[in-house]
Design an enzyme around this catalytic site. Structure first.
Site, PDB file in Angstrom:
ATOM      1  N   LYS A  57      66.272  -3.518  57.079  1.00 55.88           N
ATOM      2  CA  LYS A  57      67.837  -3.864  57.371  1.00 55.88           C
ATOM      3  C   LYS A  57      68.589  -5.104  57.205  1.00 55.88           C
ATOM      4  O   LYS A  57      69.601  -5.083  57.317  1.00 55.88           O
ATOM      5  CB  LYS A  57      67.794  -3.818  59.216  1.00 55.88           C
ATOM      6  N   ASN A 104      71.742  -1.012  60.018  1.00 58.09           N
ATOM      7  CA  ASN A 104      71.054   0.322  60.295  1.00 58.09           C
ATOM      8  C   ASN A 104      71.718   1.297  59.859  1.00 58.09           C
ATOM      9  O   ASN A 104      71.230   2.377  59.728  1.00 58.09           O
ATOM     10  CB  ASN A 104      70.564   0.287  61.697  1.00 58.09           C
ATOM     11  N   ALA A 152      63.694 -12.534  70.989  1.00 62.78           N
ATOM     12  CA  ALA A 152      64.731 -13.171  70.043  1.00 62.78           C
ATOM     13  C   ALA A 152      64.363 -12.958  68.560  1.00 62.78           C
ATOM     14  O   ALA A 152      65.017 -13.666  67.919  1.00 62.78           O
ATOM     15  CB  ALA A 152      64.798 -14.606  70.314  1.00 62.78           C
ATOM     16  N   MET A 209      63.111  -0.810  74.794  1.00 68.29           N
ATOM     17  CA  MET A 209      63.606  -0.207  73.587  1.00 68.29           C
ATOM     18  C   MET A 209      62.611   0.595  72.797  1.00 68.29           C
ATOM     19  O   MET A 209      62.769   1.336  72.008  1.00 68.29           O
ATOM     20  CB  MET A 209      64.111  -1.237  72.635  1.00 68.29           C
TER      21      MET A 209
HETATM   22  P1  ATR Z   1      61.865  -7.163  65.890  1.00 69.95           P
HETATM   23  O1  ATR Z   1      62.846  -6.853  64.686  1.00 69.95           O
HETATM   24  O2  ATR Z   1      61.132  -6.049  66.461  1.00 69.95           O
HETATM   25  O3  ATR Z   1      62.760  -7.753  66.686  1.00 69.95           O
HETATM   26  P2  ATR Z   1      60.757  -9.497  65.227  1.00 69.95           P
HETATM   27  O4  ATR Z   1      61.716 -10.187  64.549  1.00 69.95           O
HETATM   28  O5  ATR Z   1      59.391  -9.900  64.703  1.00 69.95           O
HETATM   29  O6  ATR Z   1      60.710  -7.912  65.563  1.00 69.95           O
HETATM   30  O7  ATR Z   1      60.441 -10.187  66.788  1.00 69.95           O
HETATM   31  C1  ATR Z   1      59.639  -9.836  67.592  1.00 69.95           C
HETATM   32  C2  ATR Z   1      59.833 -10.193  68.962  1.00 69.95           C
HETATM   33  O8  ATR Z   1      59.107  -9.747  70.104  1.00 69.95           O
HETATM   34  C3  ATR Z   1      59.791 -11.687  68.984  1.00 69.95           C
HETATM   35  O9  ATR Z   1      60.798 -12.141  69.943  1.00 69.95           O
HETATM   36  C4  ATR Z   1      58.540 -12.046  69.663  1.00 69.95           C
HETATM   37  O10 ATR Z   1      58.334 -13.320  70.197  1.00 69.95           O
HETATM   38  P3  ATR Z   1      58.188 -14.675  69.505  1.00 69.95           P
HETATM   39  O11 ATR Z   1      59.390 -15.153  68.811  1.00 69.95           O
HETATM   40  O12 ATR Z   1      57.896 -15.624  70.470  1.00 69.95           O
HETATM   41  O13 ATR Z   1      57.019 -14.473  68.319  1.00 69.95           O
HETATM   42  C5  ATR Z   1      58.382 -10.787  70.676  1.00 69.95           C
HETATM   43  N1  ATR Z   1      56.695 -10.639  71.067  1.00 69.95           N
HETATM   44  C6  ATR Z   1      56.161 -10.196  70.343  1.00 69.95           C
HETATM   45  N2  ATR Z   1      54.891  -9.799  70.669  1.00 69.95           N
HETATM   46  C7  ATR Z   1      55.042 -10.282  71.976  1.00 69.95           C
HETATM   47  C8  ATR Z   1      54.171 -10.688  73.153  1.00 69.95           C
HETATM   48  N3  ATR Z   1      53.007  -9.921  73.292  1.00 69.95           N
HETATM   49  N4  ATR Z   1      54.740 -10.997  74.413  1.00 69.95           N
HETATM   50  C9  ATR Z   1      55.966 -11.523  74.554  1.00 69.95           C
HETATM   51  N5  ATR Z   1      56.671 -11.399  73.397  1.00 69.95           N
HETATM   52  C10 ATR Z   1      56.355 -10.800  72.144  1.00 69.95           C
END
Ligand code: ATR
Length: 274
Positions: free
Chosen positions: A69, A90, A131, A218
């Site tokens: 993306k 997307n 985020a 989501m």
């Molecule tokens: P995506 O494109 O799906 O958003 P990403 O950019 O890798 O994937 O972001 C994953 C998000 O899920 C992030 O906000 C991550 O938090 P961190 O920035 O602190 O890593 C969050 N995330 C992933 N696993 C998590 C968990 N077990 N508990 C809380 N937040 C989680």
């Protein structure tokens, strides 16, 4: 090289799991549009080349999924405002030599919440969890609904603060908070983290879930996600992201074909087949 039928594809890696071909085939049948929609597996280092080949072969547009993306955003020669804000695309539309990049994920989410779930975002206190790319993609469409406030909370708090800074110049009602600072109930809580993939729930106080709260994940699956179960245990309504999937597809279809399909029947069919 090109035949009469307009071609579309979902491009990703992996892409075999994508439901987009099924969704768009149903949209095409319903709106009596003649088109082909296929799956295109691009090599991890070959996204742009795959897009260019597809255009040469008569491709008119594409959906783009993981992990391309951001590359789709970079490849586009023109970006919609919501794709600019998302920092990711997307949806691509091929217009002669131009490549239009759009992002329909956020409007898909908003449509599913407002129209399908019947919960207005306007005037509401909204909490967005995460985020990363998924969170970023929905911020502008959420703010466009004029919520009372949009709070962004992320495990890595600095990332949430950084994200807020990108929007706060134009939108005063968006701010970042630590999970530990959240106690009062929100009207709408959206899980845009990937925590559900690991069967984990972001570290939220149960008190943020009120009886009138809509908790939206989501992610989707046959069973409610752990986040949805957590929300329901604490008295909230919960909804998964299957409707967002169908609505984002409908917005892509609209961009390509200038007709918006009816999503309810397709949603029901997908739900039954999960
Ligand atoms: P995506 O494109 O799906 O958003 P990403 O950019 O890798 O994937 O972001 C994953 C998000 O899920 C992030 O906000 C991550 O938090 P961190 O920035 O602190 O890593 C969050 N995330 C992933 N696993 C998590 C968990 N077990 N508990 C809380 N937040 C989680």
């Amino acid at each position: 090289m090109t035949d009469q039928t307009d071609r579309y594809a979902v491009i990703g890696n992996p892409v075999a799991h994508s439901k987009s071909p099924e969704i768009h085939a149903r949209f095409a049948a319903q709106t009596q549009q003649s088109l082909i929609y296929e799956r295109l597996l691009a090599p991890l280092d070959g996204f742009a080349a795959a897009v260019r080949r597809f255009i040469q072969e008569g491709g008119r547009g594409a959906n783009v999924t993981v992990p391309f993306k951001l590359e789709a955003h970079a490849l586009a020669t023109v970006l919609t405002e919501r794709a600019q804000a998302a920092g990711a695309a997307n949806t691509l539309r091929f217009d002669g030599n131009a490549i239009l990049g759009d992002n329909t994920d956020g409007i898909g989410l908003v449509t599913d919440i407002v129209r399908n779930a019947g919960v207005p975002v306007q005037g509401k206190r909204v909490l967005l969890l995460g985020a990363g790319g998924a969170a970023r993609g929905v911020i502008l469409p959420l703010l466009s609904e004029n919520p009372l406030s949009l709070t962004i909370a992320n495990r890595n708090h600095a990332k949430a603060v950084q994200l807020v800074q990108e929007f706060s110049a134009q939108h005063k009602n968006v701010h970042a908070d630590d999970f530990t600072a959240l106690h009062e109930p929100f009207d709408i809580i959206i899980n845009a983290t990937s925590a559900s993939l690991a069967a984990e729930v972001p570290p939220l106080s149960p008190s943020v879930f009120g009886n009138d709260t809509l908790a939206y994940d989501m992610m989707y699956g046959k069973e409610p996600t752990v986040f949805m179960r957590f929300a329901m245990q604490h008295g909230s309504m919960a909804r998964d992201g299957l409707g967002m999937l169908v609505e984002q597809a409908a917005e892509s279809f609209l961009l390509w074909r200038n007709v918006r399909p009816d999503t309810a029947a397709v949603f029901a069919q997908l739900r039954a087949a999960l």
